[in-house]
Design a protein around this motif. Structure first.
Motif, PDB file in Angstrom:
ATOM      1  N   UNK A 105       0.744  -0.968  -0.585  1.00  0.00           N
ATOM      2  CA  UNK A 105      -0.342  -0.007   0.152  1.00  0.00           C
ATOM      3  C   UNK A 105       0.993   1.481   0.026  1.00  0.00           C
ATOM      4  N   UNK A 106       2.258   0.767  -0.326  1.00  0.00           N
ATOM      5  CA  UNK A 106       3.241   2.098   0.179  1.00  0.00           C
ATOM      6  C   UNK A 106       2.955   3.392  -0.828  1.00  0.00           C
ATOM      7  N   UNK A 107       2.927   2.513  -1.881  1.00  0.00           N
ATOM      8  CA  UNK A 107       2.133   3.751  -3.431  1.00  0.00           C
ATOM      9  C   UNK A 107       0.674   4.500  -3.377  1.00  0.00           C
ATOM     10  N   UNK A 108      -0.216   4.122  -2.709  1.00  0.00           N
ATOM     11  CA  UNK A 108      -1.137   4.380  -2.052  1.00  0.00           C
ATOM     12  C   UNK A 108      -1.219   5.646  -1.061  1.00  0.00           C
ATOM     13  N   UNK A 109      -0.289   5.747  -0.256  1.00  0.00           N
ATOM     14  CA  UNK A 109      -0.251   6.052   0.816  1.00  0.00           C
ATOM     15  C   UNK A 109       0.623   7.273   0.301  1.00  0.00           C
ATOM     16  N   UNK A 110       1.616   7.107   0.166  1.00  0.00           N
ATOM     17  CA  UNK A 110       3.497   7.659   0.370  1.00  0.00           C
ATOM     18  C   UNK A 110       2.445   8.927  -1.280  1.00  0.00           C
ATOM     19  N   UNK A 111       2.362   7.836  -2.551  1.00  0.00           N
ATOM     20  CA  UNK A 111       2.546   9.129  -3.970  1.00  0.00           C
ATOM     21  C   UNK A 111       1.037   9.803  -3.954  1.00  0.00           C
ATOM     22  N   UNK A 112      -0.298   8.673  -3.281  1.00  0.00           N
ATOM     23  CA  UNK A 112      -1.846   9.217  -3.765  1.00  0.00           C
ATOM     24  C   UNK A 112      -1.844   9.791  -2.566  1.00  0.00           C
ATOM     25  N   UNK A 113      -1.822  10.325  -1.449  1.00  0.00           N
ATOM     26  CA  UNK A 113      -2.260  10.759  -0.097  1.00  0.00           C
ATOM     27  C   UNK A 113      -1.319  11.957   0.151  1.00  0.00           C
ATOM     28  N   UNK A 114      -0.165  11.050  -0.594  1.00  0.00           N
ATOM     29  CA  UNK A 114       0.988  12.799   0.159  1.00  0.00           C
ATOM     30  C   UNK A 114       1.970  12.936   1.817  1.00  0.00           C
ATOM     31  N   UNK A 115       1.784  11.036   2.135  1.00  0.00           N
ATOM     32  CA  UNK A 115       2.339  11.376   3.273  1.00  0.00           C
ATOM     33  C   UNK A 115       4.125  10.514   2.715  1.00  0.00           C
ATOM     34  N   UNK A 116       4.373  10.692   3.926  1.00  0.00           N
ATOM     35  CA  UNK A 116       6.040  10.973   3.893  1.00  0.00           C
ATOM     36  C   UNK A 116       6.412   9.899   4.708  1.00  0.00           C
ATOM     37  N   UNK A 117       7.618   8.293   4.286  1.00  0.00           N
ATOM     38  CA  UNK A 117       7.711   7.933   5.282  1.00  0.00           C
ATOM     39  C   UNK A 117       8.187   8.323   6.835  1.00  0.00           C
ATOM     40  N   UNK A 118       8.433   7.517   7.561  1.00  0.00           N
ATOM     41  CA  UNK A 118       9.236   7.740   9.011  1.00  0.00           C
ATOM     42  C   UNK A 118       9.663   6.841   9.261  1.00  0.00           C
ATOM     43  N   UNK A 119      10.669   6.429  10.673  1.00  0.00           N
ATOM     44  CA  UNK A 119      10.657   5.008  11.039  1.00  0.00           C
ATOM     45  C   UNK A 119       9.404   4.771  11.792  1.00  0.00           C
ATOM     46  N   UNK A 120       9.236   3.500  12.333  1.00  0.00           N
ATOM     47  CA  UNK A 120       7.908   3.079  13.252  1.00  0.00           C
ATOM     48  C   UNK A 120       8.375   2.106  13.781  1.00  0.00           C
ATOM     49  N   UNK A 121       7.274   1.550  14.841  1.00  0.00           N
ATOM     50  CA  UNK A 121       7.344   0.089  15.552  1.00  0.00           C
ATOM     51  C   UNK A 121       6.562  -0.178  16.260  1.00  0.00           C
ATOM     52  N   UNK A 122       5.904  -1.456  16.531  1.00  0.00           N
ATOM     53  CA  UNK A 122       5.390  -2.300  16.551  1.00  0.00           C
ATOM     54  C   UNK A 122       5.590  -3.306  17.364  1.00  0.00           C
ATOM     55  N   UNK A 123       4.069  -2.806  18.581  1.00  0.00           N
ATOM     56  CA  UNK A 123       4.721  -4.396  19.667  1.00  0.00           C
ATOM     57  C   UNK A 123       3.671  -5.026  19.457  1.00  0.00           C
ATOM     58  N   UNK A 124       3.546  -6.464  19.330  1.00  0.00           N
ATOM     59  CA  UNK A 124       2.291  -7.072  19.798  1.00  0.00           C
ATOM     60  C   UNK A 124       2.157  -7.651  21.367  1.00  0.00           C
ATOM     61  N   UNK A 125       0.826  -7.478  21.423  1.00  0.00           N
ATOM     62  CA  UNK A 125       0.826  -7.510  23.278  1.00  0.00           C
ATOM     63  C   UNK A 125       0.551  -8.596  23.934  1.00  0.00           C
ATOM     64  N   UNK A 126       0.806  -9.434  24.304  1.00  0.00           N
ATOM     65  CA  UNK A 126       0.726 -11.163  24.608  1.00  0.00           C
ATOM     66  C   UNK A 126      -1.019 -11.062  25.328  1.00  0.00           C
ATOM     67  N   UNK A 127      -1.720 -11.904  25.218  1.00  0.00           N
ATOM     68  CA  UNK A 127      -3.106 -12.083  25.913  1.00  0.00           C
ATOM     69  C   UNK A 127      -4.026 -10.340  25.697  1.00  0.00           C
ATOM     70  N   UNK A 128      -3.929  -9.639  24.040  1.00  0.00           N
ATOM     71  CA  UNK A 128      -4.517  -8.888  24.225  1.00  0.00           C
ATOM     72  C   UNK A 128      -5.517  -9.070  22.751  1.00  0.00           C
ATOM     73  N   UNK A 129      -5.515 -10.466  22.056  1.00  0.00           N
ATOM     74  CA  UNK A 129      -6.136 -10.468  20.621  1.00  0.00           C
ATOM     75  C   UNK A 129      -7.320 -10.872  21.494  1.00  0.00           C
ATOM     76  N   UNK A 130      -8.033 -10.363  20.241  1.00  0.00           N
ATOM     77  CA  UNK A 130      -9.752 -10.137  21.262  1.00  0.00           C
ATOM     78  C   UNK A 130     -10.766 -10.664  19.786  1.00  0.00           C
TER      79      UNK A 130
END
Length: 145
Positions: A116-141
């Motif tokens: 989806x990078x072309x959609x968000x960066x090219x079509x919508x004007x977002x710019x790339x950034x560094x980010x992180x993601x942490x899956x929390x145990x026991x939080x799957x609902x």
């Protein structure tokens, strides 16, 4: 309410849980028939949400959550597969961004999969950034929760 590409874009529209759940399932390949309590969730957690309607039929959706200050977060951008590649997704993001700016937000964040990078960066004007993601145990609902 805005009109773009023959589609009505409506902020904070009255949500029908069945209709939005069905759109979400079609757009993301989820379980058809499983109903999420969208209306309650959006009223409680969203700064705004925007629906795209073609002659009254919900064909697109996006929501914006926020921290109550400068940061807002774009979630659940979805366009019905039969209406994709018509600019509806970019129009939804534009209206959602306008709503967030009108509420005083300075930043709109979005996470997305690599394809989806072309959609968000090219079509919508977002710019790339560094980010992180942490899956929390026991939080799957369950999706319907």
């Amino acid at each position: 309410m805005w009109t773009a590409n023959g589609i009505e874009l409506v902020s904070r529209f009255p949500v029908d849980d069945l209709e939005l759940s069905a759109l979400h399932a079609r757009a993301f390949g989820g379980a058809v028939g499983q109903v999420t309590r969208w209306a309650e969730r959006l009223e409680r957690h969203a700064l705004t949400w925007v629906g795209a309607f073609d002659v009254g039929r919900l064909v697109g959706f996006v929501q914006v959550c926020w921290d109550g200050g400068a940061h807002a977060f774009l979630l659940d951008t979805a366009v019905d597969p039969g209406w994709q590649h018509r600019g509806i997704g970019a129009d939804l993001v534009r209206v959602a961004a306008d709503d967030a700016a009108a509420a005083g937000c300075e930043w709109l964040h979005v996470d997305f999969e690599a394809h989806l990078e072309p959609f968000y960066l090219e079509r919508c004007g977002f710019r790339p950034t560094s980010a992180g993601l942490l899956r929390l145990p026991g939080r799957q609902r369950a999706e319907g929760a």
